[in-house]
Every structure is written in structure tokens, then in C-alpha cells.
Design a protein around this motif. Structure first.
Motif, PDB file in Angstrom:
ATOM      1  N   LYS A  12       0.788  -1.133  -0.429  1.00  0.00           N
ATOM      2  CA  LYS A  12       0.292  -0.454  -0.238  1.00  0.00           C
ATOM      3  C   LYS A  12       0.478   0.897   0.238  1.00  0.00           C
ATOM      4  CE  LYS A  12      -4.023  -2.330   1.793  1.00  0.00           C
ATOM      5  NZ  LYS A  12      -5.097  -2.102   2.759  1.00  0.00           N
ATOM      6  N   SER A  13       0.829   2.079   0.650  1.00  0.00           N
ATOM      7  CA  SER A  13       0.995   3.363   1.248  1.00  0.00           C
ATOM      8  C   SER A  13       2.757   3.041   1.547  1.00  0.00           C
ATOM      9  CB  SER A  13       0.230   4.161   1.480  1.00  0.00           C
ATOM     10  OG  SER A  13       0.367   4.001   3.267  1.00  0.00           O
ATOM     11  N   PRO A  31      -1.544  12.226  11.015  1.00  0.00           N
ATOM     12  CA  PRO A  31      -2.748  12.805  10.159  1.00  0.00           C
ATOM     13  C   PRO A  31      -3.407  11.340   9.720  1.00  0.00           C
ATOM     14  CG  PRO A  31      -1.289  13.906   8.775  1.00  0.00           C
ATOM     15  CD  PRO A  31      -0.576  12.569  10.121  1.00  0.00           C
ATOM     16  N   ASN A  32      -5.096  11.251   9.100  1.00  0.00           N
ATOM     17  CA  ASN A  32      -5.617  10.791   8.102  1.00  0.00           C
ATOM     18  C   ASN A  32      -4.609  10.184   7.305  1.00  0.00           C
ATOM     19  OD1 ASN A  32      -7.771  10.213  10.338  1.00  0.00           O
ATOM     20  ND2 ASN A  32      -8.793  12.505   9.488  1.00  0.00           N
ATOM     21  N   GLY A  33      -5.054   9.226   6.607  1.00  0.00           N
ATOM     22  CA  GLY A  33      -4.595   8.690   5.498  1.00  0.00           C
ATOM     23  C   GLY A  33      -3.132   8.654   5.121  1.00  0.00           C
ATOM     24  N   SER A  34      -2.438   8.956   6.290  1.00  0.00           N
ATOM     25  CA  SER A  34      -0.493   8.840   6.717  1.00  0.00           C
ATOM     26  C   SER A  34      -0.409   7.430   6.352  1.00  0.00           C
ATOM     27  CB  SER A  34      -0.509   9.456   7.347  1.00  0.00           C
ATOM     28  OG  SER A  34      -1.279   8.776   8.868  1.00  0.00           O
ATOM     29  N   GLY A  35      -0.432   6.227   6.991  1.00  0.00           N
ATOM     30  CA  GLY A  35      -0.215   4.686   6.182  1.00  0.00           C
ATOM     31  C   GLY A  35      -0.799   4.223   7.991  1.00  0.00           C
ATOM     32  N   LYS A  36      -0.835   4.081   8.487  1.00  0.00           N
ATOM     33  CA  LYS A  36      -0.965   3.829  10.065  1.00  0.00           C
ATOM     34  C   LYS A  36      -1.228   2.662   9.979  1.00  0.00           C
ATOM     35  CE  LYS A  36      -3.610   7.719  11.896  1.00  0.00           C
ATOM     36  NZ  LYS A  36      -2.716   8.208  11.295  1.00  0.00           N
ATOM     37  N   SER A  37      -2.459   2.858   9.411  1.00  0.00           N
ATOM     38  CA  SER A  37      -3.191   1.418   9.311  1.00  0.00           C
ATOM     39  C   SER A  37      -3.084   0.716   8.038  1.00  0.00           C
ATOM     40  CB  SER A  37      -5.081   1.460   8.721  1.00  0.00           C
ATOM     41  OG  SER A  37      -5.112   2.205   9.817  1.00  0.00           O
ATOM     42  N   ASN A  38      -1.693   1.065   7.123  1.00  0.00           N
ATOM     43  CA  ASN A  38      -0.999   0.464   6.350  1.00  0.00           C
ATOM     44  C   ASN A  38      -0.450  -0.825   6.835  1.00  0.00           C
ATOM     45  OD1 ASN A  38      -3.217   1.601   4.174  1.00  0.00           O
ATOM     46  ND2 ASN A  38      -1.868   2.789   3.512  1.00  0.00           N
ATOM     47  N   GLN A  66      -4.755  -4.911  -4.891  1.00  0.00           N
ATOM     48  CA  GLN A  66      -5.471  -3.543  -4.062  1.00  0.00           C
ATOM     49  C   GLN A  66      -4.039  -3.601  -2.533  1.00  0.00           C
ATOM     50  OE1 GLN A  66      -7.882  -3.718  -1.806  1.00  0.00           O
ATOM     51  NE2 GLN A  66      -9.108  -3.193  -3.753  1.00  0.00           N
ATOM     52  N   ILE A  67      -3.252  -4.376  -2.521  1.00  0.00           N
ATOM     53  CA  ILE A  67      -1.620  -4.174  -1.549  1.00  0.00           C
ATOM     54  C   ILE A  67      -0.461  -3.577  -1.856  1.00  0.00           C
ATOM     55  CG2 ILE A  67      -2.434  -6.001   0.188  1.00  0.00           C
ATOM     56  CD1 ILE A  67      -0.664  -8.319  -1.153  1.00  0.00           C
ATOM     57  N   HIS A  68      -0.674  -3.948  -3.984  1.00  0.00           N
ATOM     58  CA  HIS A  68       0.415  -3.552  -3.650  1.00  0.00           C
ATOM     59  C   HIS A  68       0.623  -2.345  -4.064  1.00  0.00           C
ATOM     60  CE1 HIS A  68       2.767  -2.320  -8.479  1.00  0.00           C
ATOM     61  NE2 HIS A  68       3.448  -2.621  -7.459  1.00  0.00           N
ATOM     62  N   CYS A  69       1.749  -1.025  -4.092  1.00  0.00           N
ATOM     63  CA  CYS A  69       1.573   0.808  -3.775  1.00  0.00           C
ATOM     64  C   CYS A  69       2.032   0.661  -5.314  1.00  0.00           C
ATOM     65  CB  CYS A  69       3.391   0.524  -2.753  1.00  0.00           C
ATOM     66  SG  CYS A  69       3.655   2.272  -2.860  1.00  0.00           S
ATOM     67  N   TYR A  70       0.962   1.401  -5.046  1.00  0.00           N
ATOM     68  CA  TYR A  70       0.467   2.657  -6.415  1.00  0.00           C
ATOM     69  C   TYR A  70       1.936   3.514  -6.772  1.00  0.00           C
ATOM     70  CZ  TYR A  70      -4.274   1.806  -6.237  1.00  0.00           C
ATOM     71  OH  TYR A  70      -5.909   1.372  -6.096  1.00  0.00           O
ATOM     72  N   LYS A 334       2.945  11.191   5.198  1.00  0.00           N
ATOM     73  CA  LYS A 334       2.641  10.773   4.031  1.00  0.00           C
ATOM     74  C   LYS A 334       3.367  11.590   3.411  1.00  0.00           C
ATOM     75  CE  LYS A 334      -0.491   9.869   1.410  1.00  0.00           C
ATOM     76  NZ  LYS A 334      -2.148   9.157   1.543  1.00  0.00           N
TER      77      LYS A 334
HETATM   78  N1  LIG Z   1      -1.688  -0.222  -3.120  1.00  0.00           N
HETATM   79  C1  LIG Z   1      -1.444   1.517  -2.232  1.00  0.00           C
HETATM   80  N2  LIG Z   1      -0.951   2.202  -2.881  1.00  0.00           N
HETATM   81  C2  LIG Z   1      -0.738   3.978  -2.330  1.00  0.00           C
HETATM   82  N3  LIG Z   1      -0.929   4.123  -1.381  1.00  0.00           N
HETATM   83  C3  LIG Z   1      -1.869   3.507  -1.046  1.00  0.00           C
HETATM   84  C4  LIG Z   1      -2.418   2.237  -1.146  1.00  0.00           C
HETATM   85  N4  LIG Z   1      -3.951   1.734  -0.891  1.00  0.00           N
HETATM   86  C5  LIG Z   1      -3.681   2.485   0.327  1.00  0.00           C
HETATM   87  N5  LIG Z   1      -2.990   3.962  -0.119  1.00  0.00           N
HETATM   88  C6  LIG Z   1      -2.743   4.905   0.581  1.00  0.00           C
HETATM   89  O1  LIG Z   1      -2.985   4.959   1.594  1.00  0.00           O
HETATM   90  C7  LIG Z   1      -4.532   6.133   2.382  1.00  0.00           C
HETATM   91  C8  LIG Z   1      -4.616   5.090   3.711  1.00  0.00           C
HETATM   92  O2  LIG Z   1      -4.351   4.903   4.536  1.00  0.00           O
HETATM   93  P1  LIG Z   1      -4.356   3.981   6.128  1.00  0.00           P
HETATM   94  O3  LIG Z   1      -3.323   3.784   6.846  1.00  0.00           O
HETATM   95  O4  LIG Z   1      -5.252   4.224   6.328  1.00  0.00           O
HETATM   96  O5  LIG Z   1      -4.209   5.356   7.281  1.00  0.00           O
HETATM   97  P2  LIG Z   1      -4.446   6.239   8.787  1.00  0.00           P
HETATM   98  O6  LIG Z   1      -3.107   6.479   8.761  1.00  0.00           O
HETATM   99  O7  LIG Z   1      -5.249   7.457   9.133  1.00  0.00           O
HETATM  100  O8  LIG Z   1      -4.627   4.923   8.888  1.00  0.00           O
HETATM  101  C9  LIG Z   1      -5.215   6.253   1.490  1.00  0.00           C
HETATM  102  O9  LIG Z   1      -5.080   7.704   1.338  1.00  0.00           O
HETATM  103  C10 LIG Z   1      -4.389   6.387  -0.167  1.00  0.00           C
HETATM  104  O10 LIG Z   1      -3.682   7.509   0.044  1.00  0.00           O
END
Ligand SMILES: Nc1ncnc2c1ncn2[C@@H]1O[C@H](COP(=O)(O)OP(=O)(O)O)[C@@H](O)[C@H]1O
Ligand SMILES: [Mg+2]
Length: 371
Positions: A12-13, A31-38, A66-70, A334
Motif C-alpha cells: 500500500k502506501s 494525520p488521516n491517510g498517512s498510512g498508520k493502518s497500512n 489492492q496491496i501493491h504500492c501505487y 505521507k
Molecule cells: N495500494 C496502495 N498504494 C499506495 N497507497 C495506498 C494504497 N492503498 C492505500 N493507499 C493510501 O493509504 C491511505 C490510507 O492509509 P491508512 O493507513 O488507512 O491511513 P491512517 O493513517 O489514517 O490509518 C489512502 O488514503 C491512500 O493514500
């Protein structure tokens, strides 16, 4: 087992994320979307690969796309990498795992060293080679190319147990309030806490566990005297009951605050899991909990976390950040679509006597602004 270094690439990210000197209790704020859950998912993914093999793990995490980093698409990289360096009883241990060709037929590459000596080597797509202390080597003929060979090293080091017992918890207080059906699993708390009543019923048979839950609950929730479970007559399921100060009847879970149920789920996860090798990952443990309660929860998680069983949490909460020690706090961000993380201790110049949360909110950690 102290984690000296973790590196994850291609999830992912997490294009490439490095974490050095992780404390047994670590807090990932950002922050939200920074990659903590990832990050939490990436650790769970590694665990699934080692336990079930890469094909099943990729399927469980909804497929390669889904899991491959964009961010790595341009480079045509279809490889996932995981590296861990740890110290166990004074002995250095390194393990590297690569999954090649994730999109078609995953091929594993692995290497485990103990005190600098290789004990497991496996080149991309080949069968694993195990190396004994006297240097004799043996091939594991016919071994599937997507399944980890770490299981063969169980007798030598506990890394297999540690890495296969990784659980991410994302508790859902509404679901956790429902009585459990009689078929609910009592061996493991599920990731949303839906079987918390059944877990408690099984665990409260141990006097020590019962005493710990009561102690922590009374600390967290003013006026709480006792938490216990009871069978539900009609359905044969299990309900959680709460005894509060000055009120005779015991309340059922559905009349209790979400925060209380949430705290109970966290407590059950931490108390039930911390004795064995593994990693417990808890997402946003602060939800619905009073700042003082959050402090008590942080104390509980830190108290129960150990090198053998770390507890890592993600958070947006100032209270949880304030309740962290500086070297426990990781600032996640991020940059250019890629997750980065830095330890607060190494970026603390200039925070002086400020509380951690104030420094965090004022962006005094050199660029880790949470929003
Ligand atoms: N396959 C992927 N490749 C690159 N980035 C991804 C991918 N899947 C999700 N993301 C990024 O991860 C973000 C979500 O990260 P997440 O870990 O859920 O955030 P948080 O820090 O709020 O837990 C998405 O907004 C997107 O930018
Ligand atoms: Mg998240």
C-alpha cells in the motif's frame, strides 16, 4: 526480543518504511491517510504469509492490486519486502523475506541468521536450505514456493511463533455490546471484539485475570465496582454485566457507555494475549474514553507490553500522545504519496519542557504536522 530494525517495502502506501529501535510499547500518531493502518496491515500480512503462504495471504488481503504500492507501479515492481533485526537474550537475529512476482505466482526468498550465522537460506523460488550449527546443510525438497520455511526453525528461535501471532484490533463497541451466541469462539478475541463476552467468560475463571480486569476497570471508569459475565437463559449465549457503586442490580452491556465497552475490549486483548510470543496491534484505543482513562490505558498497555510481545497502537489522540514517552512516539506522515515515520526522540530538539502533545500540535518535531 527487542526489535532493532523493521523495514517494509511494497505494501500500500509503504513504498519503503524503516523503523529503528522500536520500544515494546509504541505509539504511531499522524494525520488521516498517512498510512498508520497500512503499517498495521502490513505486519498482519507478513504474519499471514508466514502462517499460510503468500497465495492465501494475498487473497486474504484482497488481491495484488489492492496491496501493491501505487507509487511503485511505474517501476514495474511486483515485490514485497520485509526485514527484521532483533536482539534476543543478547543474541542478534535477522530475518528477511521477499515475495517476488506477487501478481502471478508468488515466489519466496528468505534468509534467517542467528548471531551472524545463516541458518535458513532460500533463493528466489528455490527450495529452502537449512544449515545446522556444525555447518551441515539440508534441502527441503518439494517445498511449495510460496510458503515460508521459517516453521523449520521453531526449535532454534521463537521468531516463527512471534511472527505468526500478530493480531490487529479495530474494536466496534456496538457489536461488542451484543450478547455472544453459544457458538462464539473462546480461544481468541476477534479483531472487532464481537466475542468479548465469551472471551471474558472463559478468562474470568482465572482469579488473577478477574482481579486485573476489576482493578483496571475501576481505575478507568469512576464508580465501576465489578465486571463479570453471565449466561443468558433464553439464547444460551453470554452477556457481560457491570456492577456500579450504589446501584444494586447489575447493568447489562447494552446500558453501559461505548467507551467502557471499548476499554474492556482493549483490556481483554492485552491481558489475554501478552503472555505468549506475538505482536498486538490496536487501532485508535482512545475512542470514547476520557483523557484520564486514556492515561490509565496507556499505562496498562505499556505495563503488559514486553520484548516477547510488543503492543503497537495507532492514534489521533493528544491524550495518548501526551501519555507516551518520547522514544515510544512515532510520527507518521505521507510525503509524495509514501508513508514515512520518525521517532520523536530523534526529532525533539527545541521542545524543551513542553508536553509531548503540545510539541506535536505545534509541529516542533520537524515537519510531522498531524493535519
Ligand atoms: N495500494 C496502495 N498504494 C499506495 N497507497 C495506498 C494504497 N492503498 C492505500 N493507499 C493510501 O493509504 C491511505 C490510507 O492509509 P491508512 O493507513 O488507512 O491511513 P491512517 O493513517 O489514517 O490509518 C489512502 O488514503 C491512500 O493514500
Ligand atoms: Mg487508520
Amino acid at each position: 526480543m527487542n526489535i532493532d530494525h523493521i523495514e517494509i517495502a511494497g505494501f500500500k502506501s509503504l513504498a519503503r518504511l524503516k523503523l529503528e529501535q522500536l520500544k515494546p510499547y509504541s505509539v504511531f500518531a499522524g494525520p488521516n491517510g498517512s498510512g498508520k493502518s497500512n503499517l498495521m496491515d502490513a505486519l498482519a500480512f507478513v504474519s499471514t504469509v508466514i502462517e499460510l503462504g503468500a497465495v492465501k495471504a494475498i487473497r486474504k488481503f484482497r488481491g495484488f492490486s489492492q496491496i501493491h504500492c501505487y507509487k511503485l507501479r511505474k517501476n514495474n515492481t511486483r515485490t514485497f519486502e520485509f526485514d527484521i533485526h532483533a536482539t534476543m537474550n543478547g543474541q542478534k537475529l535477522t530475518y528477511g523475506l521477499k515475495i517476488h512476482e506477487m501478481d502471478t505466482s508468488p515466489l519466496l526468498e528468505e534468509k534467517l541468521t542467528v548471531a551472524g550465522k545463516p541458518v535458513l537460506i532460500r533463493k528466489k523460488g528455490e527450495v529452502p536450505t537449512l544449515i545446522k550449527e556444525d555447518g551441515t546443510q539440508s534441502l527441503v525438497e518439494g517445498f511449495p514456493s510460496d510458503v515460508s520455511a521459517l516453521m523449520f526453525t521453531q526449535g532454534l528461535v521463537p521468531l516463527y511463533h512471534y511472527l505468526t501471532n500478530v493480531q490487529v484490533f479495530r474494536f466496534d463497541p456496538m457489536g461488542a455490546k451484543e450478547p455472544d451466541g453459544s457458538s462464539a469462539d473462546a480461544t481468541e478475541l476477534d479483531s472487532h471484539g464481537h466475542n468479548v463476552a465469551t472471551m471474558l467468560a472463559s478468562l474470568e475463571k482465572e482469579a488473577e485475570f478477574r482481579a486485573q480486569v476489576t482493578d483496571w476497570m475501576t481505575l478507568l471508569v469512576p464508580g465501576m465496582e465489578q465486571v463479570h459475565t453471565a449466561p443468558e437463559r433464553l439464547s444460551g449465549g453470554t452477556v457481560i454485566k457491570f456492577k456500579e457503586l450504589g446501584i444494586k442490580p447489575h447493568f447489562p452491556a447494552n446500558l453501559i457507555s461505548d467507551g467502557t465497552i471499548y476499554a474492556l475490549c482493549i483490556m481483554t486483548a492485552v491481558l489475554s494475549r501478552s503472555s505468549g510470543y506475538g505482536i498486538t496491534l490496536i487501532e485508535e484505543p482512545e475512542r470514547g474514553i476520557h483523557p484520564k482513562g486514556i492515561e490509565a490505558l496507556a499505562d496498562l498497555m505499556r505495563d503488559k507490553a514486553s520484548p516477547e510481545h510488543p503492543v503497537f497502537v495507532t492514534t489521533h489522540s493528544e491524550s495518548l500522545v501526551r501519555a507516551s514517552r518520547i522514544d515510544e512516539l512515532w510520527l507518521v506522515n505521507k510525503l509524495d504519496g509514501k508513508t514515512v515515520a520518525k521517532n520523536a526522540a530523534t526529532h525533539s530538539a527545541g521542545i524543551g519542557q513542553l508536553n509531548l502533545d503540545t510539541a506535536w500540535l505545534m509541529n516542533l518535531f520537524d515537519g510531522g504536522l498531524p493535519w
